[in-house]
Scaffold this active site. Structure first.
Site, PDB file in Angstrom:
ATOM      1  N   HIS A  41      -5.074  -8.756   3.494  1.00  0.00           N
ATOM      2  CA  HIS A  41      -6.519  -8.585   3.644  1.00  0.00           C
ATOM      3  C   HIS A  41      -7.016  -9.353   4.870  1.00  0.00           C
ATOM      4  O   HIS A  41      -6.661 -10.522   5.050  1.00  0.00           O
ATOM      5  CB  HIS A  41      -7.256  -9.102   2.397  1.00  0.00           C
ATOM      6  N   TYR A  46     -10.589  -9.998  -7.123  1.00  0.00           N
ATOM      7  CA  TYR A  46      -9.645 -10.194  -8.225  1.00  0.00           C
ATOM      8  C   TYR A  46     -10.020 -11.378  -9.112  1.00  0.00           C
ATOM      9  O   TYR A  46      -9.581 -11.461 -10.255  1.00  0.00           O
ATOM     10  CB  TYR A  46      -8.228 -10.374  -7.672  1.00  0.00           C
ATOM     11  N   HIS A  63      -2.201   2.395  -5.837  1.00  0.00           N
ATOM     12  CA  HIS A  63      -3.100   1.262  -5.621  1.00  0.00           C
ATOM     13  C   HIS A  63      -3.363   0.510  -6.926  1.00  0.00           C
ATOM     14  O   HIS A  63      -3.649  -0.696  -6.892  1.00  0.00           O
ATOM     15  CB  HIS A  63      -4.415   1.745  -5.003  1.00  0.00           C
ATOM     16  N   ARG A 103      -0.705  -1.931  -7.124  1.00  0.00           N
ATOM     17  CA  ARG A 103      -0.999  -3.023  -6.172  1.00  0.00           C
ATOM     18  C   ARG A 103      -2.019  -3.982  -6.783  1.00  0.00           C
ATOM     19  O   ARG A 103      -1.897  -5.202  -6.655  1.00  0.00           O
ATOM     20  CB  ARG A 103      -1.506  -2.412  -4.864  1.00  0.00           C
ATOM     21  N   ARG A 157       0.848  -1.186   0.000  1.00  0.00           N
ATOM     22  CA  ARG A 157       0.000   0.000   0.000  1.00  0.00           C
ATOM     23  C   ARG A 157       0.886   1.238   0.000  1.00  0.00           C
ATOM     24  O   ARG A 157       2.065   1.180   0.373  1.00  0.00           O
ATOM     25  CB  ARG A 157      -0.918   0.004   1.223  1.00  0.00           C
ATOM     26  N   LYS A 167      -1.892  -2.122   7.549  1.00  0.00           N
ATOM     27  CA  LYS A 167      -3.139  -1.499   7.973  1.00  0.00           C
ATOM     28  C   LYS A 167      -3.637  -2.125   9.276  1.00  0.00           C
ATOM     29  O   LYS A 167      -3.621  -3.339   9.436  1.00  0.00           O
ATOM     30  CB  LYS A 167      -4.182  -1.691   6.869  1.00  0.00           C
TER      31      LYS A 167
END
Length: 428
Positions: free
Chosen positions: A399, A408, A373, A376, A284, A308
């Protein structure tokens, strides 16, 4: 000295010793007001009968006791220091009283934190008027600050999350002329109606922030109702992530190679390391710019970073990325804290966006199509097309929920559909 006189003297010494102990006990127990309060509550000193447990001490009495004890001891040490000591002790006593009060109500105790708001507790302090919306003592700014304080202390919200939530709440407060914390359901309905021109994801985020904000105010007793319960969340509809084709990525790296061949300046070396890590490791933007100085080591093949929500994860670092980082790190001062320093801190996310868009324009790619992003997303999409499974991809991307990673698969399905529509003999 006769035996009778010696006996009287020993008895007097014992009596004096007992009296001294009693005086010390009274001195430690606090002021006369505190003693009167305890005497008025005999059950606080004695059991209720039948082996009952001793009730929890009253927070107000505890605060008075703390004032008396600390005030007396600090006055003995000196007037100047004593005044400061009393203030600190009273703040700590208020925090303890607040914890007892909230725990007695069955609510999880608040947390005393260091700093300007030392020993502050969201449940209020003993002897201090609790902020209330009805008397106007709690403004929108105060309510928002309390809510963000709770998110940071109890839920460990990330800095960017706090900034986004605070921005949404302040904008809502401006739209309601500073009356957000006192808003009625009709006011919130008007506010939500003004979001009609915004994107679905933006409306969902703003509605979620308001619902959680008013649920917090109701749970803390600042409001008797929760007017945000009627705010409906929009139907979930996640668009496909924007990505780049492998040919576009190849053009980006071709331009980088040409730049380095013409001028291996520190700026070009830094840009090369940034792009290699973005596409080669799927970082990120915030994770990339805030990498520690020695996060990437040559020959290690991976890096451990804090992502995150404060979660640590392992990310792959390819050989090309290691070589690019090593070339850039040679220009970073040994005492720097970050791998990509800028001034007193690290490179900003805004500057990273600008560098990528400039590189995309030079490679003939529309700048609107590229961002950190997007690279990414390209990392994840190209891995999935190469045969990676979802669980591995979830770990690499960091995630929390695999449902986020499953988006995806739709990108891959779209590529398969396009392949059938263009290559099948019966395709139009």
């Amino acid at each position: 000295m006769g035996p009778a006189r010696q006996q009287r003297r020993r008895a007097g010494d014992a009596r004096a010793f007992r009296n001294l102990g009693r005086r010390r006990q009274r001195r430690a127990s606090g002021t006369a007001a505190a003693r009167r309060a305890r005497r008025a509550r005999p059950d606080a000193r004695r059991g209720l009968g039948g082996g009952a447990h001793r009730p929890r001490p009253d927070p107000g009495v505890q605060q008075l006791d703390a004032r008396a004890r600390i005030g007396r001891s600090t006055r003995q040490r000196g007037r100047g220091r004593g005044a400061r000591g009393v203030g600190a002790a009273v703040r700590l006593a208020r925090g303890a009283a607040c914890t007892f009060r909230r725990d007695r109500r069955g609510v999880r105790p608040g947390r005393a934190r260091a700093g300007g708001a030392a020993a502050r507790c969201r449940g209020g302090h003993a002897g201090v008027t609790r902020p209330d919306l009805s008397d106007g003592s709690l403004t929108d700014g105060g309510a928002i600050a309390l809510y963000l304080d709770m998110l940071a202390a109890e839920q460990g919200a990330a800095k960017n999350t706090l900034l986004a939530y605070g921005r949404d709440l302040r904008l809502a407060s401006e739209d309601l002329s500073g009356q957000l914390a006192r808003a009625a359901p009709a006011d919130l309905a008007r506010l939500v109606a003004g979001w009609s021109g915004l994107a679905r994801a933006t409306v969902a985020r703003k509605g979620s922030v308001l619902r959680r904000f008013f649920a917090f105010l109701a749970a803390e007793g600042h409001r008797a109702d929760d007017p945000a319960q009627l705010i409906e969340a929009p139907a979930p509809a996640r668009p496909l992530p924007k990505t780049l084709a492998e040919g576009d990525v190849a053009r980006l790296f071709a331009v980088l190679s040409e730049r380095l061949a013409a001028d291996a300046s520190p700026a070009n070396l830094r840009l090369s390391a940034l792009v290699e890590l973005l596409y080669g490791s799927g970082l990120r933007a915030t994770e990339l710019v805030s990498l520690p100085r020695h996060a990437v080591r040559t020959g290690q093949g991976h890096a451990i970073l804090t992502g995150k929500g404060g979660k640590q994860r392992l990310v792959p670092v390819g050989g090309a990325a290691e070589r690019a980082v090593a070339a850039h790190a040679a220009n970073v001062a040994p005492g720097e804290r970050y791998l990509f320093p800028s001034g007193a801190s690290h490179l900003s996310r805004v500057r990273l966006f600008q560098l990528l868009k400039g590189l995309a324009a030079e490679a003939g790619i529309p700048p609107a199509r590229i961002s950190p992003h997007v690279l990414r997303h390209a990392f994840a999409t190209h891995l999935l097309e190469g045969g990676a499974d979802l669980r591995t991809l979830q770990t690499l991307l960091g995630h929390a929920d695999i449902a986020t990673t499953q988006i995806y698969t739709h990108v891959q399905s779209k590529a398969l559909v396009d392949l059938v529509n263009t290559r099948h003999p019966l395709a139009d």
